[in-house]
Structure formats: C-alpha cells, structure tokens
Write a protein that holds these residues in place. Structure first.
Motif, PDB file in Angstrom:
ATOM      1  N   THR A  96      20.405  32.011  53.981  1.00 20.03           N
ATOM      2  CA  THR A  96      19.013  32.228  54.345  1.00 20.03           C
ATOM      3  C   THR A  96      18.243  32.887  53.211  1.00 20.03           C
ATOM      4  O   THR A  96      17.225  32.374  52.746  1.00 20.03           O
ATOM      5  N   VAL A 107      15.824  31.456  49.334  1.00 17.12           N
ATOM      6  CA  VAL A 107      14.496  31.953  48.984  1.00 17.12           C
ATOM      7  C   VAL A 107      14.456  32.304  47.511  1.00 17.12           C
ATOM      8  O   VAL A 107      13.559  31.891  46.765  1.00 17.12           O
ATOM      9  N   SER A 166      20.763  30.384  58.885  1.00 18.38           N
ATOM     10  CA  SER A 166      19.469  29.853  59.349  1.00 18.38           C
ATOM     11  C   SER A 166      19.617  28.392  59.769  1.00 18.38           C
ATOM     12  O   SER A 166      18.748  27.851  60.452  1.00 18.38           O
ATOM     13  N   ASN A 193       6.279  33.459  53.517  1.00 20.30           N
ATOM     14  CA  ASN A 193       7.397  32.803  54.211  1.00 20.30           C
ATOM     15  C   ASN A 193       6.891  31.823  55.275  1.00 20.30           C
ATOM     16  O   ASN A 193       7.441  30.735  55.435  1.00 20.30           O
ATOM     17  N   ASN A 247       8.218  28.168  55.319  1.00 26.57           N
ATOM     18  CA  ASN A 247       9.106  28.023  56.478  1.00 26.57           C
ATOM     19  C   ASN A 247       8.258  27.815  57.739  1.00 26.57           C
ATOM     20  O   ASN A 247       7.472  28.683  58.103  1.00 26.57           O
ATOM     21  N   SER A 277      16.286  27.613  55.983  1.00 27.48           N
ATOM     22  CA  SER A 277      16.025  27.809  54.552  1.00 27.48           C
ATOM     23  C   SER A 277      16.441  26.564  53.776  1.00 27.48           C
ATOM     24  O   SER A 277      15.930  26.301  52.692  1.00 27.48           O
ATOM     25  N   TYR A 291      12.992  26.111  51.948  1.00 29.31           N
ATOM     26  CA  TYR A 291      13.044  26.583  50.552  1.00 29.31           C
ATOM     27  C   TYR A 291      13.824  25.626  49.647  1.00 29.31           C
ATOM     28  O   TYR A 291      13.630  25.637  48.439  1.00 29.31           O
ATOM     29  N   TYR A 298      14.735  36.627  55.376  1.00 27.42           N
ATOM     30  CA  TYR A 298      13.692  35.968  54.581  1.00 27.42           C
ATOM     31  C   TYR A 298      12.870  36.998  53.797  1.00 27.42           C
ATOM     32  O   TYR A 298      12.512  36.778  52.638  1.00 27.42           O
TER      33      TYR A 298
END
Ligand SMILES: Cc1cc2nc3c(=O)[nH]c(=O)nc-3n(C[C@H](O)[C@H](O)[C@H](O)COP(=O)(O)OP(=O)(O)OC[C@H]3O[C@@H](n4cnc5c(N)ncnc54)[C@H](O)[C@@H]3O)c2cc1C
Length: 561
Positions: free
Chosen positions: A42, A46, A118, A157, A180, A234, A238, A546
C-alpha cells in the motif's frame, strides 16, 4: 514495467545500461540516483509512484507476491472476504496462541500481491480522528504528522467520486483530483434506511454526515475504495498502467527480500532476495536509499533477519547482530472484533445469493457486463464510531487508551447479511463491534534464523480490553462471565497490524525510525509502511498507510533535492 523474473530485469538492465556481475544481479545505473523499494504494498506503491515523477530518479520495486491482474476475488468489491485467508494472494500467516482468545491461533492474512493488503482488504476508507494524528505529532516531536499538516496529502491521495448521492458526505473535506478513487455505496442494501433512521431515534447513536472530517464519532455512510464498481488499490491507482509505463519505474514480482546488508559501517543500501524459495540468492544495491515497505509483519521480519533488532535475542538465535534496536518487532498493535449476526424476518440479505447458484450467477453477469448490482460494493454499508461513557468505572482502573476525547473506543460495522457460510435457512444482518483504541500490545519475533520461515506473530488480541465490546453480546440475559467466554471463543482480528517499527523523536533511545522514517542510527535505510505508526489510529488502516507513503515521498524528495 512489471517483470516476473530476474532474467527479464537483466534484459532491461542492458537496455538501460545496467551491468550484472557474476551470480549476483548487481545493478549499476548511469543515473545519479537509484532507489529500491524492498516491496510494493500500500505505502510502497505511493513512494514508487511519487519518486518516479522525477525522470532522474530510477526506481525499482521488489514485490514478493503475485500480480493482481485478473484476480476476480480482488477486483469485485463484494468478493473481498473471499480474497483471504489461505489463498494464493495471501501470505497465509497465523498468529501464536492468543491468550485473549482462549488460546486459539487464528489466520492472519496479509496481501501477497501487487498492492499488498490494499489489494485484499475490505475496502473501507476511514481516516480516524484528528486527535489520532495530532498524537503522532506529539509523540514524535514532528508537527508534520499532525492532521492539519497531512491535509494536503489526503487530497493528493483521494479522488472522491460519489455516485448520485446527497446527504451522505461533506464535499468540503475531500480531495477530488488525487490518485486513489474513493466512493460511496452504489447499490442500496436492506438495512440502509433502518440504520440511518436509528440515528434520529436514539441519541446514543447520532448521525455523522462525514466520519472522515477529523471528527469521527457517530454513525455514517461508509466511504470505500471503489472505482466504477471495481476495487481501487495502490496497485490499480499508484501503479496504474500509465505510471508503470514510465521508463524509470520497474517492478519485479516474486522477489522475496530476505535481508538488507551492511555495505559500509552503519550503511544499509543492499538488499538480498530470492525468487524461488529453494533457489539462488540475489543482491542489488541502491545508490541512494533502500526503502522497506513490507508492512507491519514483513518489515520487522526483514530487519530482524538482517541483525537489526535486540542484539542479545538475535545472538541467541544465531543471527549476527549488526545494529542494536530493541524496539524492532515490539508494539504490535491491532484491532479486535467479533462477528455478531442477528436473524431477521425479511428476505433480500446476502444469504439469498449464497444459497441460490442461479441468482449468484445473475449477479456476477450483471457486474461483468454493466458494473451494476449488489457486487459493486463491499459487504459493509455503514459504520459507527463510539466512546464508552467518560464516567465508566473502567477509567478508575485504566487510563483512557484513545487519542483524545473525540476519538472512538469502539466501532460498529453494519452489513446486510451474515459473514461466513450461512446456515441452510434464515436471513441475517450483522453488527460487528470492533475495539479501535486498544490498550494491549503484542510483538513480532523470530522462531529461527531461517529468513524464509514465518515469524512468530502475537498481536495479543483482546489482551486487555474485552470490556469494551461486551455490551453487544448475543443474549442480554448472559452473565459477564458467559459473555467473556463467548468473546474469547469467537473474537478475531480486523487485520490492522501496526507499529512494529515505530517512530520516535530524533535522538530518543526507543523506537525504530526517526520522524523522517530513517532507521535510527543507520544510513541509507528508511521504513515507509504502517509499521512506523507509533499508535494505531481509531480507523481502518489503509488510509494511514497511504498518508505515510505520501509524506515519506516528500521527505525523500527533500533529502535528495
Ligand atoms: C483481510 C484484510 C481486510 C482489511 N480490511 C481493511 C479495510 O476494509 N479498510 C482498511 O482501511 N484497511 C483494511 N485492512 C488493512 C489495510 O489494508 C492495511 O493496514 C494496509 O494496506 C497496510 O499497508 P502497508 O503498506 O503497511 O502494508 P501492505 O499493504 O501489507 O504491503 C506490504 C507489501 O510488502 C510485501 N512484502 C512483505 N514482505 C516482503 C518481502 N520479504 N519481500 C518482498 N516483499 C515483501 C507484501 O507482499 C506486500 O505487498 C485490511 C487488511 C486485511 C489483510
């Protein structure tokens, strides 16, 4: 690019001017900066995304698990409970015998897949209270962890995309342009109006328009990581195709990190990993930083096997101590819950589809063709956050474990059906209480010096707070002892392990990382995942992971210009 084996990576190395030396896949880059993330869950995703925004940063992600692509139980929100435990996308851990659960050991899922947990969680997106993060700032001495200072990261986020919904959230506290996707329920459930009506009838259960505003108390609509009827993780956000297409971002799957290795005195920039449990070990070195984002179980496990932990315990196991940090693996904190279901005189709860294969197939066909119907939402619909009364006698014995007077002690999770395999007849709803400001702490330790063996995971569930969930026992005539026994026999985890590499102020002789997430006393090594949380937020924890990933990215960028 996302790669499956070292050979593929090697091919890219040549293409990107990397050199492979001997049996070790040592990567040398012509760029000035090379950063490895020892995993990509997760928070790791990022950092990988944010650092690769700069084309001069070459980023490699090593992920032990499998691809998230095409795994239906991950993608369909309603199927979240099928993704774990004991599946191909789960690490398939279990806990040690839990004293608070009558000596039972329970399954302890963690995502073994791109996106980490996630990708397998139940999609609830909850921030917790302002006080939760203000406490982080207070105990670390770094105001940057306070709620107000995290607001820009919340907006970065979040891409809030509510369906046609009014009165279910407060737009002022959301981000609409982040990465997200966060949404609200898209398909009505049987209990919606009943839960919301209760908030007008019983003062004890007030309505909260937006539990993610910083003030969480009350009952409100669950916000969830759903994008157009599918999971947003994620991995899908991401590391969406447009980001992994960046020439300076590479992901290697099936790469299980066993240790981080000391290159110079107190400098850890080299990572050791395997692709095949019985196969060769590879090492790779980062020019600038090694970032551990292996989660609250994986990160301390790697640190301890690397000799970073309590030196005398490690020596006793036959692991050469490299850096004495006794807090590694300590402070394991989690939320406990108990699944409670109630028989209802109604049809239309999930059990109907669970018992009727034709109906289940229709629902899946509807989801597949239209992305509508009951499968577009996770099983939970509303959440409530509450405190036990301030004058409770428990506070004469114990200090309040919550972050402050506006932070919940317990949560109620509402769902229009029974979790697990339903009995042959009957319709049910669930109201699941969870302890969200726990007092008990557990630990992660090693059982051997084999870096591929599972660690000993002791979250110490209900170690000291079963009083908080007893008001919601099955039968009001049961005695306290009977309720306690029921809870011990049926309690479990919300799967929110946190805090095993916790932050402490710079210079403190406790904790594992400084507030900038560098491992104390070492160069080259940072931890960026939920293990750094000094206290578990009173919330489902993906949001906090996050936030850690977003702020860490800025801290790393600041450090390297
Ligand atoms: C079943 C379940 C339900 C949940 N439900 C919710 C929910 O509804 N809402 C919510 O907010 N939170 C929920 N959570 C919790 C939440 O998902 C996690 O707290 C959060 O995702 C943790 O993020 P992380 O970055 O710390 O770790 P993770 O996301 O777990 O990432 C760690 C990554 O590191 C990898 N890794 C580990 N060890 C190694 C190694 N040695 N080498 C290479 N890679 C490694 C893992 O495979 C994984 O990809 C749930 C969790 C589970 C398991």
């Amino acid at each position: 690019a996302i790669l499956d084996n070292v050979a593929d990576l090697n091919k890219l190395n040549l293409k990107f001017d990397f050199i492979v030396v001997g049996g070790e896949a040592r990567l040398i880059t012509s760029r000035t900066m090379l950063i490895y993330l020892s995993s990509r869950g997760t928070a790791g995703a990022v950092v990988a995304n944010r650092l690769s925004e700069n084309p001069d940063n070459s980023v490699l992600v090593l992920e032990a698990g499998v691809s998230n692509a095409d795994v239906l139980d991950i993608i369909v929100p309603f199927f979240a409970p099928r993704a774990t435990p004991n599946t191909a996308v789960d690490w398939n851990y279990s806990t040690t015998a839990q004293v608070g659960l009558g000596g039972r050991s329970i399954a302890y899922p963690r995502g073994f897949v791109l996106g980490g947990s996630s990708s397998v969680n139940y999609l609830a997106y909850t921030r917790g209270s302002k006080e939760d993060y203000d406490r982080w700032a207070r105990v670390t001495g770094d105001e940057g962890w306070s709620w107000n200072r995290l607001i820009p990261y919340m907006r970065r986020n979040e891409r809030f995309t509510p369906p046609n919904t009014t009165g279910e959230f407060n737009p002022a506290v959301h981000g609409f342009n982040g990465i997200n996707t966060v949404s609200l329920q898209g398909f009505p459930t049987l209990i919606d109006s009943r839960v919301i009506e209760t908030t007008t009838e019983l003062a004890e259960f007030p309505f909260n328009l937006d539990m993610n505003s910083g003030f969480q108390l009350g009952i409100g609509w669950e916000q969830q990581t759903v994008k157009n009827g599918s999971r947003s993780s994620s991995a899908t956000s991401y590391l969406a195709p447009e980001f992994v297409a960046r020439p300076n971002l590479h992901v290697l799957l099936h790469a299980r990190v066993t240790r981080v290795l000391e290159s110079n005195s107190n400098t850890f920039r080299t990572v050791e990993f395997v692709q095949d449990l019985a196969g060769a070990k590879f090492t790779l070195s980062a020019r600038k930083e090694l970032i551990l984002s292996a989660g609250s179980i994986g990160t301390p496990n790697i640190l301890l096997h690397s000799g970073i932990g309590n030196s005398s315990t490690l020596s006793a196991l036959g692991i050469k101590p490299t850096h004495n940090l006794p807090s590694v693996g300590q402070n394991l904190t989690d939320h406990s819950l108990i699944f409670l279901s109630f028989l209802v005189n109604s049809t239309g709860t999930w059990e109907d589809a669970e018992r009727n294969a034709t109906l289940a197939a229709e629902q899946l066909a509807q989801w597949t063709t239209l992305r509508t119907g009951p499968l577009i939402d996770p099983p939970t619909s509303q959440l409530g956050w509450f405190r036990i009364p301030d004058n409770s006698s428990i506070f004469e014995q114990f200090p309040d474990p919550a972050a402050g007077p506006n932070t919940a002690h317990y949560e109620l999770i509402f769902a229009s059906g029974l979790f697990g395999v339903p009995p042959p007849t009957g319709n049910f709803i669930s109201i699941v209480p969870a302890v969200v400001s726990p007092a008990s702490r557990g630990s992660l330790t090693l059982q051997s010096n084999d870096s591929l063996s599972a660690p000993l995971i002791d979250p110490n569930l209900l170690g000291s707070e079963n009083f908080v969930i007893s008001p919601f026992g099955v039968n009001s005539t049961d005695s306290d002892d009977e309720l306690d026994e029921f809870i011990r026999e049926n309690g479990g985890s919300v799967y929110h392990p946190s805090g095993t590499a916790k932050m402490s102020p710079k210079g403190a002789n406790w904790g594992v990382v400084d507030p900038d997430l560098r491992v104390k006393g070492l160069d080259g090594l940072r931890v960026v995942d939920l293990s750094v949380a000094p206290f578990i937020p009173a919330a489902h924890t993906q949001f906090a992971a996050y936030m850690i990933g977003e702020r860490a990215s800025d801290l790393i960028k600041e450090a390297w210009g």
